[in-house]
Design a protein around this motif. Structure first.
Motif, PDB file in Angstrom:
ATOM      1  N   GLU A 171      67.255  -2.338 -15.367  1.00  0.00           N
ATOM      2  CA  GLU A 171      66.731  -2.060 -16.713  1.00  0.00           C
ATOM      3  C   GLU A 171      67.850  -1.369 -17.495  1.00  0.00           C
ATOM      4  O   GLU A 171      68.350  -0.307 -17.096  1.00  0.00           O
ATOM      5  N   ASP A 172      68.223  -1.953 -18.603  1.00  0.00           N
ATOM      6  CA  ASP A 172      69.400  -1.510 -19.352  1.00  0.00           C
ATOM      7  C   ASP A 172      69.357  -0.017 -19.715  1.00  0.00           C
ATOM      8  O   ASP A 172      68.406   0.465 -20.312  1.00  0.00           O
ATOM      9  N   GLY A 173      70.385   0.695 -19.320  1.00  0.00           N
ATOM     10  CA  GLY A 173      70.534   2.089 -19.739  1.00  0.00           C
ATOM     11  C   GLY A 173      69.674   3.097 -18.999  1.00  0.00           C
ATOM     12  O   GLY A 173      69.650   4.270 -19.358  1.00  0.00           O
ATOM     13  N   VAL A 174      68.952   2.651 -17.971  1.00  0.00           N
ATOM     14  CA  VAL A 174      68.091   3.590 -17.237  1.00  0.00           C
ATOM     15  C   VAL A 174      68.827   4.063 -16.001  1.00  0.00           C
ATOM     16  O   VAL A 174      69.410   3.256 -15.273  1.00  0.00           O
ATOM     17  N   HIS A 175      68.818   5.358 -15.788  1.00  0.00           N
ATOM     18  CA  HIS A 175      69.258   5.793 -14.480  1.00  0.00           C
ATOM     19  C   HIS A 175      68.318   6.838 -13.907  1.00  0.00           C
ATOM     20  O   HIS A 175      67.564   7.486 -14.631  1.00  0.00           O
ATOM     21  N   VAL A 176      68.364   6.911 -12.596  1.00  0.00           N
ATOM     22  CA  VAL A 176      67.460   7.811 -11.878  1.00  0.00           C
ATOM     23  C   VAL A 176      68.309   8.769 -11.067  1.00  0.00           C
ATOM     24  O   VAL A 176      69.232   8.349 -10.368  1.00  0.00           O
ATOM     25  N   TYR A 185      64.286  23.163  -3.850  1.00  0.00           N
ATOM     26  CA  TYR A 185      63.401  22.353  -4.695  1.00  0.00           C
ATOM     27  C   TYR A 185      64.054  20.993  -4.914  1.00  0.00           C
ATOM     28  O   TYR A 185      65.258  20.914  -5.210  1.00  0.00           O
ATOM     29  N   THR A 186      63.267  19.958  -4.736  1.00  0.00           N
ATOM     30  CA  THR A 186      63.764  18.593  -4.884  1.00  0.00           C
ATOM     31  C   THR A 186      62.947  17.887  -5.955  1.00  0.00           C
ATOM     32  O   THR A 186      61.713  17.979  -5.953  1.00  0.00           O
ATOM     33  N   VAL A 187      63.629  17.215  -6.856  1.00  0.00           N
ATOM     34  CA  VAL A 187      62.918  16.548  -7.955  1.00  0.00           C
ATOM     35  C   VAL A 187      63.700  15.299  -8.368  1.00  0.00           C
ATOM     36  O   VAL A 187      64.928  15.254  -8.251  1.00  0.00           O
ATOM     37  N   GLY A 188      62.959  14.302  -8.839  1.00  0.00           N
ATOM     38  CA  GLY A 188      63.605  13.099  -9.359  1.00  0.00           C
ATOM     39  C   GLY A 188      63.468  13.072 -10.874  1.00  0.00           C
ATOM     40  O   GLY A 188      62.568  13.695 -11.436  1.00  0.00           O
ATOM     41  N   GLU A 189      64.365  12.354 -11.539  1.00  0.00           N
ATOM     42  CA  GLU A 189      64.197  12.174 -12.984  1.00  0.00           C
ATOM     43  C   GLU A 189      64.653  10.784 -13.400  1.00  0.00           C
ATOM     44  O   GLU A 189      65.675  10.278 -12.941  1.00  0.00           O
ATOM     45  N   ILE A 190      63.822  10.190 -14.237  1.00  0.00           N
ATOM     46  CA  ILE A 190      64.160   8.887 -14.815  1.00  0.00           C
ATOM     47  C   ILE A 190      64.682   9.202 -16.214  1.00  0.00           C
ATOM     48  O   ILE A 190      63.994   9.879 -16.985  1.00  0.00           O
ATOM     49  N   GLU A 191      65.882   8.720 -16.517  1.00  0.00           N
ATOM     50  CA  GLU A 191      66.534   9.195 -17.739  1.00  0.00           C
ATOM     51  C   GLU A 191      67.135   8.050 -18.561  1.00  0.00           C
ATOM     52  O   GLU A 191      67.702   7.121 -18.012  1.00  0.00           O
ATOM     53  N   VAL A 192      66.968   8.172 -19.854  1.00  0.00           N
ATOM     54  CA  VAL A 192      67.615   7.232 -20.792  1.00  0.00           C
ATOM     55  C   VAL A 192      68.287   8.080 -21.876  1.00  0.00           C
ATOM     56  O   VAL A 192      67.675   9.004 -22.409  1.00  0.00           O
ATOM     57  N   LEU A 193      69.525   7.755 -22.177  1.00  0.00           N
ATOM     58  CA  LEU A 193      70.240   8.458 -23.260  1.00  0.00           C
ATOM     59  C   LEU A 193      70.257   7.560 -24.483  1.00  0.00           C
ATOM     60  O   LEU A 193      70.580   6.375 -24.375  1.00  0.00           O
ATOM     61  N   ILE A 194      69.903   8.132 -25.619  1.00  0.00           N
ATOM     62  CA  ILE A 194      69.995   7.340 -26.860  1.00  0.00           C
ATOM     63  C   ILE A 194      70.784   8.145 -27.894  1.00  0.00           C
ATOM     64  O   ILE A 194      70.792   9.375 -27.843  1.00  0.00           O
ATOM     65  N   PRO A 195      71.413   7.469 -28.828  1.00  0.00           N
ATOM     66  CA  PRO A 195      72.099   8.228 -29.884  1.00  0.00           C
ATOM     67  C   PRO A 195      71.069   8.869 -30.803  1.00  0.00           C
ATOM     68  O   PRO A 195      69.911   8.427 -30.827  1.00  0.00           O
TER      69      PRO A 195
END
Ligand code: V4E
Length: 247
Positions: A171-176, A185-195
């Motif tokens: 999926e374009d521009g998505v990173h986890v 503490y352990t946590v995941g994050e789904i992240e998208v950067l936009i201007p």
């Protein structure tokens, strides 16, 4: 004209959803994502002794020697509400501006802290010569940082190390990111950067699709590392942040 209009912040908007990564989501992530590597970094968060920054939802940190300031965006949930009810999935995402240019960071902080740090003058302090600091030119390299933080009455209140595995997805521009903090503490994050001014709805949609693919369910926001750190180390401040709906 306010200082924001005068500044051309070099920054992006980070749209993010945190999740608890279980064995199932990890397996799917390893199937649909490409692990871009594992990194270790230390975060040092700064605030005034009275927490003037975090009480304004401003998060100043030093990571890998670089300064970063996260600020709430104008494109927040309330603004989106004017375009209709935000979805539950959208409510689980945070949106923060990231300022990484030190000059912009200092200008922003100066503006925000002007009522609380009138007696400190960053400008005067940072114009001091090496001699005035009692140092030679070589040593002067590391002075301005300490100089401007103390001039603004900023102290390091949180320090921890994270081991991060980063996955990029088709999926374009998505990173986890899968983060393991050294305080347990352990946590995941789904992240998208936009201007700034970029397509927020597209970013939210990408995050929702990714969450579904990973089998991430639940309609409660998941705590980030700093929320947990503050709850454990500064319980009174944590209660204040909660009561002011900052966390
Ligand atoms: C923005 C924020 C904080 C600063 C830490 O931000 P976070 O994204 O949690 O850190 P990290 O290490 O994952 O940064 P990255 O590498 O992605 O740049 S601490 C609290 N907040 C606000 C906040 C909030 N209100 N709600 C949730 C769920 N998370 C963070």
């Amino acid at each position: 004209m306010c200082i924001h209009q005068l500044l051309n912040y070099r920054m992006s908007i980070e749209v993010e959803r945190k999740f608890i990564c279980n064995a199932n989501s990890l397996q799917i992530l390893e199937e649909i994502g490409v692990c871009a590597g594992q990194f270790q970094f230390q975060d040092r968060y700064f605030d005034t002794p009275l927490f003037d920054l975090t009480l304004k939802d401003l998060w100043l940190r030093q990571r890998k020697g670089c300064w970063e300031l996260k600020c709430p965006t104008a494109t927040d949930i309330e603004a989106e509400e004017t375009q209709g009810e935000p979805s539950k999935a959208a409510m689980l995402c945070t949106r923060y501006k990231e300022i990484t240019d030190l000059t912009d960071i200092r200008l922003k902080l100066k503006e925000v802290l002007k009522d609380t740090s009138d007696k400190f003058s960053m400008t005067e302090c940072c114009q001091m010569s090496p001699d005035q600091h009692g140092l030679g030119n070589a040593e002067m390299n590391c002075v301005p940082e300490e100089c401007w933080t103390s001039a603004m009455n900023l102290v390091c209140f949180a320090e921890f190390t994270t081991v991060r595995r980063t996955f990029t997805l088709e999926e374009d521009g998505v990173h986890v990111d899968l983060d393991e903090a050294d305080f347990g503490y352990t946590v995941g994050e789904i992240e998208v950067l936009i201007p700034e001014g970029g397509d927020m709805q597209a970013a939210l949609d990408k995050i929702e699709r990714t969450a579904k693919k990973l089998g991430v369910t639940g309609d409660q926001a998941v705590d980030g590392k700093m929320s947990v750190y503050i709850r454990r180390n500064y319980p009174e401040h944590y209660a204040r942040l909660l009561s002011q709906h900052i966390l």
